[in-house]
Design an enzyme around this catalytic site. Structure first.
Site, PDB file in Angstrom:
ATOM      1  N   ASP A 104     -14.521 -23.544 119.725  1.00 27.52           N
ATOM      2  CA  ASP A 104     -13.447 -23.729 120.716  1.00 27.52           C
ATOM      3  C   ASP A 104     -13.932 -24.264 122.066  1.00 27.52           C
ATOM      4  O   ASP A 104     -13.343 -23.962 123.104  1.00 27.52           O
ATOM      5  CB  ASP A 104     -12.697 -22.392 120.962  1.00 27.52           C
ATOM      6  N   GLU A 136       2.599 -26.028 118.104  1.00 29.30           N
ATOM      7  CA  GLU A 136       1.565 -26.646 117.250  1.00 29.30           C
ATOM      8  C   GLU A 136       2.199 -27.682 116.323  1.00 29.30           C
ATOM      9  O   GLU A 136       1.735 -28.815 116.220  1.00 29.30           O
ATOM     10  CB  GLU A 136       0.850 -25.577 116.419  1.00 29.30           C
ATOM     11  N   HIS A 147      -6.029 -24.783 118.591  1.00 30.90           N
ATOM     12  CA  HIS A 147      -6.300 -23.361 118.830  1.00 30.90           C
ATOM     13  C   HIS A 147      -5.075 -22.723 119.486  1.00 30.90           C
ATOM     14  O   HIS A 147      -4.494 -23.304 120.399  1.00 30.90           O
ATOM     15  CB  HIS A 147      -7.535 -23.219 119.731  1.00 30.90           C
ATOM     16  N   LEU A 156     -17.778 -22.985 111.629  1.00 29.03           N
ATOM     17  CA  LEU A 156     -18.355 -23.981 112.539  1.00 29.03           C
ATOM     18  C   LEU A 156     -18.661 -25.258 111.770  1.00 29.03           C
ATOM     19  O   LEU A 156     -19.051 -25.205 110.599  1.00 29.03           O
ATOM     20  CB  LEU A 156     -19.670 -23.454 113.123  1.00 29.03           C
ATOM     21  N   ILE A 157     -18.547 -26.393 112.449  1.00 25.42           N
ATOM     22  CA  ILE A 157     -18.858 -27.669 111.801  1.00 25.42           C
ATOM     23  C   ILE A 157     -20.357 -27.934 111.919  1.00 25.42           C
ATOM     24  O   ILE A 157     -20.907 -27.911 113.032  1.00 25.42           O
ATOM     25  CB  ILE A 157     -18.055 -28.811 112.468  1.00 25.42           C
ATOM     26  N   GLY A 213      -1.845 -23.265 105.962  1.00 21.09           N
ATOM     27  CA  GLY A 213      -1.719 -24.717 106.105  1.00 21.09           C
ATOM     28  C   GLY A 213      -0.356 -25.178 106.583  1.00 21.09           C
ATOM     29  O   GLY A 213       0.074 -26.278 106.251  1.00 21.09           O
ATOM     30  N   SER A 214       0.314 -24.366 107.418  1.00 17.88           N
ATOM     31  CA  SER A 214       1.620 -24.839 107.919  1.00 17.88           C
ATOM     32  C   SER A 214       1.429 -26.060 108.820  1.00 17.88           C
ATOM     33  O   SER A 214       2.272 -26.961 108.824  1.00 17.88           O
ATOM     34  CB  SER A 214       2.385 -23.724 108.643  1.00 17.88           C
TER      35      SER A 214
HETATM   36  C1  GAR Z   1      -2.987 -21.981 113.700  1.00 15.09           C
HETATM   37  O1  GAR Z   1      -2.184 -21.210 114.554  1.00 15.09           O
HETATM   38  C2  GAR Z   1      -4.219 -22.463 114.445  1.00 15.09           C
HETATM   39  O2  GAR Z   1      -4.000 -22.675 115.809  1.00 15.09           O
HETATM   40  C3  GAR Z   1      -5.160 -21.317 114.215  1.00 15.09           C
HETATM   41  O3  GAR Z   1      -4.950 -20.920 112.897  1.00 15.09           O
HETATM   42  C4  GAR Z   1      -3.580 -21.118 112.582  1.00 15.09           C
HETATM   43  C5  GAR Z   1      -3.478 -21.783 111.232  1.00 15.09           C
HETATM   44  O4  GAR Z   1      -2.162 -21.767 110.772  1.00 15.09           O
HETATM   45  N1  GAR Z   1      -6.519 -21.704 114.450  1.00 15.09           N
HETATM   46  C6  GAR Z   1      -7.409 -20.934 115.051  1.00 15.09           C
HETATM   47  O5  GAR Z   1      -7.155 -19.819 115.423  1.00 15.09           O
HETATM   48  C7  GAR Z   1      -8.777 -21.580 115.228  1.00 15.09           C
HETATM   49  N2  GAR Z   1      -9.609 -20.809 116.093  1.00 15.09           N
HETATM   50  P1  GAR Z   1      -1.711 -22.647 109.535  1.00 15.09           P
HETATM   51  O6  GAR Z   1      -2.704 -22.388 108.391  1.00 15.09           O
HETATM   52  O7  GAR Z   1      -0.350 -22.144 109.191  1.00 15.09           O
HETATM   53  O8  GAR Z   1      -1.718 -24.085 109.970  1.00 15.09           O
END
Ligand code: GAR
Length: 196
Positions: A149, A178, A108, A91-92, A16-17
Site C-alpha cells: 500500500d 471502488e 485499497h 506482495l508483488i 472479485g466484485s
Molecule cells: C476491495 O474492497 C479492495 O479494496 C480490498 O479488497 C476488496 C476486494 O473486494 N483490497 C485490499 O484491502 C488490499 N489491501 P472484491 O474481491 O469484491 O473486489
C-alpha cells in the site's frame, strides 16, 4: 482487431466484485479488454466470474509466484499491458515489478497512507476506522511497489461516515466508490499509455 486492444490482467484472491465491474465495463470496448484473471486461491469466486465472461484464468501457488518467471511469461504470452490488483493479498515479487514498471496498480479501501500496510485488508481496515471514530473514509488507487500500500497515489475518493453507520454501511459506501471509479481510472491510464 482484438490484438490491437490494450489488455488488462486482474489479480484477485477472493470474491472479485471489482473484477466483475471491470470485466463488465470493458466487455464491449473497442480498445481495451480483460485478457486474463489470476488468483492464488483455487476457491476464489472470481474464477466463476471469469468463466461467466469467458476470460481465461490461472491459479498459482507461492512457489510459482515468487520463485519462477512463469507468471511473467504467461502475462507476456497474453500481451498484457496493465496489471490490476483487485483484492489480491500477496506482495508483488521484484521480478514482476521489474517486468511491468509503473504498470501494476492496486485499489485499497481507505484513504492511504491511513489504514494501509501489511495485514490491512477488507473488514480489518473498516473496523480500525470505526474504532478511531473517523468521520470520513474513502478509497485509494495507487501504483504498486515492493511494500504494501505504498506506491504513488493515482486517485482518491472520499465518503462521509455518520454516527449511525455500521460496518456493512461503511463497506458498502467504499465498495460503491471502488466499483464506480476503478474501471474509469484503468481506462484513463491505458489511454495515456503508448501502443506497444
Ligand atoms: C476491495 O474492497 C479492495 O479494496 C480490498 O479488497 C476488496 C476486494 O473486494 N483490497 C485490499 O484491502 C488490499 N489491501 P472484491 O474481491 O469484491 O473486489
Amino acid at each position: 482487431m482484438s490484438n490491437l486492444k490494450k489488455r488488462i490482467a486482474i489479480f484477485a484472491s477472493g470474491s472479485g466484485s471489482n473484477a466483475q465491474k471491470i470485466m463488465e465495463y470493458f466487455k464491449n470496448s473497442d480498445t481495451i479488454e480483460v485478457g486474463l484473471i489470476l488468483t492464488n486461491n483455487p476457491d476464489a469466486f472470481v474464477l466463476q466470474r471469469a468463466d461467466n465472461f469467458e476470460i481465461p484464468s490461472h491459479i498459482f501457488d507461492k512457489q510459482e509466484f515468487t520463485k519462477t518467471d512463469n507468471i511473467i511469461n504467461l502475462l507476456e504470452n497474453h500481451s498484457i499491458d496493465l496489471i490490476v490488483l483487485a483484492g489480491f493479498l500477496w506482495l508483488i515479487p521484484q521480478n514482476l515489478l521489474n517486468a511491468y514498471p509503473n504498470k501494476i496498480i492496486n485499489i485499497h479501501p481507505s484513504l492511504l497512507p491511513k489504514y494501509g500496510g501489511k495485514g490491512m485488508y477488507g473488514d480489518k481496515v473498516h473496523l480500525e476506522i470505526m474504532k478511531n471514530n473517523e468521520t470520513e473514509s474513502g478509497v485509494t488507487i495507487h501504483f504498486v511497489n515492493q511494500h504494501f500500500d505504498e506506491g504513488e497515489i493515482i486517485y482518491q475518493s472520499h465518503f462521509k461516515i455518520t454516527k449511525n453507520d455500521n460496518l456493512e454501511m461503511i463497506k458498502f459506501k467504499g465498495q460503491q466508490l471502488e466499483h464506480t471509479h476503478y474501471p474509469k481510472v484503468i481506462e484513463g491510464l491505458l489511454k495515456k499509455m503508448k501502443s506497444i
